[in-house]
Each structure stands twice: as C-alpha cells, then as structure tokens.
Design an enzyme around this catalytic site. Sequence first.
Site, PDB file in Angstrom:
ATOM      1  CB  THR A  19       9.683  10.581  -4.950  1.00  0.00           C
ATOM      2  OG1 THR A  19       9.548  10.834  -3.548  1.00  0.00           O
ATOM      3  CG2 THR A  19      10.862  11.383  -5.498  1.00  0.00           C
ATOM      4  CE  LYS A  66      10.948   7.089  -7.295  1.00  0.00           C
ATOM      5  NZ  LYS A  66       9.717   6.928  -6.550  1.00  0.00           N
ATOM      6  CE  LYS A  91      12.018  12.619  -1.830  1.00  0.00           C
ATOM      7  NZ  LYS A  91      11.962  12.113  -0.488  1.00  0.00           N
TER       8      LYS A  91
HETATM    9  P1  NAD Z   1       5.870   0.847  -1.651  1.00  0.00           P
HETATM   10  O1  NAD Z   1       6.354   0.072  -2.814  1.00  0.00           O
HETATM   11  O2  NAD Z   1       5.962   0.268  -0.279  1.00  0.00           O
HETATM   12  O3  NAD Z   1       4.335   1.293  -1.894  1.00  0.00           O
HETATM   13  C1  NAD Z   1       3.768   1.590  -3.128  1.00  0.00           C
HETATM   14  C2  NAD Z   1       2.424   0.884  -3.206  1.00  0.00           C
HETATM   15  O4  NAD Z   1       1.775   1.225  -4.428  1.00  0.00           O
HETATM   16  C3  NAD Z   1       2.546  -0.648  -3.191  1.00  0.00           C
HETATM   17  O5  NAD Z   1       1.798  -1.170  -2.098  1.00  0.00           O
HETATM   18  C4  NAD Z   1       1.967  -1.077  -4.539  1.00  0.00           C
HETATM   19  O6  NAD Z   1       1.250  -2.305  -4.486  1.00  0.00           O
HETATM   20  C5  NAD Z   1       1.036   0.078  -4.844  1.00  0.00           C
HETATM   21  N1  NAD Z   1       0.690   0.201  -6.261  1.00  0.00           N
HETATM   22  C6  NAD Z   1       1.502   0.024  -7.348  1.00  0.00           C
HETATM   23  N2  NAD Z   1       0.808   0.250  -8.483  1.00  0.00           N
HETATM   24  C7  NAD Z   1      -0.461   0.572  -8.102  1.00  0.00           C
HETATM   25  C8  NAD Z   1      -1.636   0.929  -8.812  1.00  0.00           C
HETATM   26  N3  NAD Z   1      -1.655   0.995 -10.158  1.00  0.00           N
HETATM   27  N4  NAD Z   1      -2.752   1.204  -8.114  1.00  0.00           N
HETATM   28  C9  NAD Z   1      -2.750   1.147  -6.754  1.00  0.00           C
HETATM   29  N5  NAD Z   1      -1.666   0.816  -6.021  1.00  0.00           N
HETATM   30  C10 NAD Z   1      -0.541   0.535  -6.685  1.00  0.00           C
HETATM   31  O7  NAD Z   1       6.660   2.252  -1.713  1.00  0.00           O
HETATM   32  P2  NAD Z   1       6.809   3.332  -0.536  1.00  0.00           P
HETATM   33  O8  NAD Z   1       8.070   3.090   0.206  1.00  0.00           O
HETATM   34  O9  NAD Z   1       5.508   3.420   0.199  1.00  0.00           O
HETATM   35  O10 NAD Z   1       7.060   4.655  -1.408  1.00  0.00           O
HETATM   36  C11 NAD Z   1       5.998   5.311  -2.066  1.00  0.00           C
HETATM   37  C12 NAD Z   1       6.535   6.596  -2.670  1.00  0.00           C
HETATM   38  O11 NAD Z   1       7.096   7.408  -1.641  1.00  0.00           O
HETATM   39  C13 NAD Z   1       7.648   6.391  -3.706  1.00  0.00           C
HETATM   40  O12 NAD Z   1       7.457   7.299  -4.764  1.00  0.00           O
HETATM   41  C14 NAD Z   1       8.927   6.694  -2.919  1.00  0.00           C
HETATM   42  O13 NAD Z   1       9.969   7.153  -3.743  1.00  0.00           O
HETATM   43  C15 NAD Z   1       8.435   7.758  -1.967  1.00  0.00           C
HETATM   44  N6  NAD Z   1       9.192   7.864  -0.709  1.00  0.00           N
HETATM   45  C16 NAD Z   1       9.515   6.736  -0.009  1.00  0.00           C
HETATM   46  C17 NAD Z   1      10.229   6.867   1.173  1.00  0.00           C
HETATM   47  C18 NAD Z   1      10.604   5.638   1.987  1.00  0.00           C
HETATM   48  O14 NAD Z   1      11.431   5.779   2.899  1.00  0.00           O
HETATM   49  N7  NAD Z   1      10.021   4.480   1.714  1.00  0.00           N
HETATM   50  C19 NAD Z   1      10.598   8.134   1.644  1.00  0.00           C
HETATM   51  C20 NAD Z   1      10.218   9.259   0.934  1.00  0.00           C
HETATM   52  C21 NAD Z   1       9.506   9.113  -0.255  1.00  0.00           C
END
Ligand code: NAD
Length: 291
Positions: free
Chosen positions: A86, A236, A161
């Site tokens: 997102t 966010k 979204k």
């Molecule tokens: P998260 O923080 O668990 O996962 C993100 C991952 O990206 C982490 O493991 C981090 O180490 C990795 N990362 C960061 N920088 C990096 C890089 N340069 N190269 C490679 N990896 C890198 O977050 P999440 O909960 O998995 O959410 C991911 C996305 O999905 C976000 O944009 C969030 O807004 C969206 N989202 C989350 C949810 C939820 O319920 N968690 C629901 C809908 C959408």
Amino acid sequence: MQIAFVGLGNMGAPMALNLQKAGHKITGFDTVAAPDGIACATSTTEAVCGAEVVITMLPNGTIARAVADDALAVLPEGALLIDCSTIEVDAARAIAEIAAARGIGFLDAPVSGGVGGAAAGTLTFMVGGSEVDFARAAPLFEIMGQKVVHCGAAGNGQTAKICNNMILGITMIGTCEAFALADKLGLERQAMFDVVSTSSGASWSINAYCPAPGVGPQSPADNGYQAGFAAELMLKDLRLSQDAATAADAATPLGALAEAIYAQFVENEDGRGKDFSAILPRLAAMGRKST
Ligand code: NAD
C-alpha cells in the site's frame, strides 16, 4: 512461472508460500525476514535474475520505489512487476512510467484481507494497469486471493485501496462513538448491535467487525483488542488518503478528522499495536471535554 518475491514480512511470506504451493518457482528476498520454506537470494537484483514476474510487498512507497528501481534495472523487456504494497498513488504512477519506458509491464495491486487473508489465500486485489498486464497476472491473483478487481490505469488500485480504508476509518470511529453514547444513555450494547446491524446505521465496522466485546461476530474486541488490523496501519492508510486528497484538491473533512484521531491514539496515547477498533474503549473512557 519463475517468480521473484521481494518483501517477505507478515503479508509477503504467506502470499509467496501460496504461490509456491500452487507450483510456481519462487526466489525471495527480504532485508530482515527469512521465512521457512522459501529459497532466498541475497539482494533484489539476485532474486530478480531470470524471473518472468516480480512481486513486491513492502512497507511504504519510498522502499517500494527503490526496490522497483533495482528490479527494473535488470529485468528484461516483456517482464512484469507487480507491487502489492500500500503506497502513494503518485509513487505507483511513477514506477509505472519508468517500467513503461523500459518495455516492462507494471501493476499496482494493493490488497485487503489482512494477514489471515494472506495465509488463507482469500485476499481482495484492487489492480491498476493495462488490460494485457492484468490478464497475465490474473492467475497469480487467483491463487493468492478470492476477489480481483481491475480498477483501470496505473495508480487506480492504490486509489481504490485508500478510498476504501478512508471509509473504514470513518465508519469505525462513527460506530465507536455511537456505542459510547449509547452506553452513557443506558442502552445495552446487545440491543444497540441488534438494532444498528439491521438498520440504516449498519456497516462492515459493526456487522462484521463489531468493536464492542461479546456482541456480534467474533472480532479483535473479543480478544482484548489485539490487532487484527493495527491502529498504526489504519493511520498509515488515512495519511495516504489525505496526502492524495491534498494533491487532488478533494474535500475530505471526515477523512482528515479520522486521520487526526488515529494520529492522537497511536502517537500520543496507547494505541500502537492495538486493533483499530480499540477506539471504542478510548472514547468510552472520555468525557465530552477530553475529546
Ligand atoms: P511487514 O513489515 O511485516 O513486511 C514488510 C517486509 O519488507 C519486512 O519483512 C521488511 O524486512 C521487508 N523490507 C523492508 N525493506 C526492504 C527492502 N529494501 N528489500 C527487501 N525487503 C525489505 O509489513 P506487512 O504487514 O507484510 O505489510 C506489507 C504491505 O502490505 C504494507 O504496505 C502494508 O500497508 C500492506 N498491508 C498490510 C496489511 C496487514 O494487515 N498487515 C493489510 C493490507 C495491506
């Protein structure tokens, strides 16, 4: 298909595992996470080498753009980059432009459905990009999700979204306010739920995710407001909606107020880590002057 999956956090890891279970060959990369069962490379560039499709699931637009730059620098013409993070509408459109200049397809494909939906393969994908790229990616979305909507050109997935989540933040606060008022007027929460959930005040926030514990379907309220969908993630998304509204000169007074309330809850109170429906106990503990 040979797929590179970058960002293997709470959402990315189960999504990648579902693709792998369905027979696709996954090479992952994450700067921190190393989930069991996924073969990982040591950089985005290495993960992307030889991939037909790259999927990213990253925390924010700055990181998603940097990873996209790395991937687009090595992907061959005709490859496809799908960003499921997102992020800002503008950031998605900027990635789409760079990809198009290199002859690489791009889709912005943010999701709803949370970590549970990612694990169960029941996410909803809202997708921006060309018809041709959408058709190529559709079989992958069908593995990771149960509902896929093509919303139009690049950036429109992110637009859908943030508009959806702006409604969600507003209706959750409204529902919590009404419960807190009903409490003070002596109305039982069960009666409140029975009326509102079948009347014109109904919404997903009360019908499917009731913020009052012990009332309505099981929800994070029944589990001490342990997140589900954390208040900081709602903040966010509300910030993204208000940044986009500012850029587009759109009037969103309730969206702005919802952002301010979640900012206060997360940054100045004890909201961080709690479910976004924990606005109910917060309001119930307040009087008129403290809001
Ligand atoms: P998260 O923080 O668990 O996962 C993100 C991952 O990206 C982490 O493991 C981090 O180490 C990795 N990362 C960061 N920088 C990096 C890089 N340069 N190269 C490679 N990896 C890198 O977050 P999440 O909960 O998995 O959410 C991911 C996305 O999905 C976000 O944009 C969030 O807004 C969206 N989202 C989350 C949810 C939820 O319920 N968690 C629901 C809908 C959408």
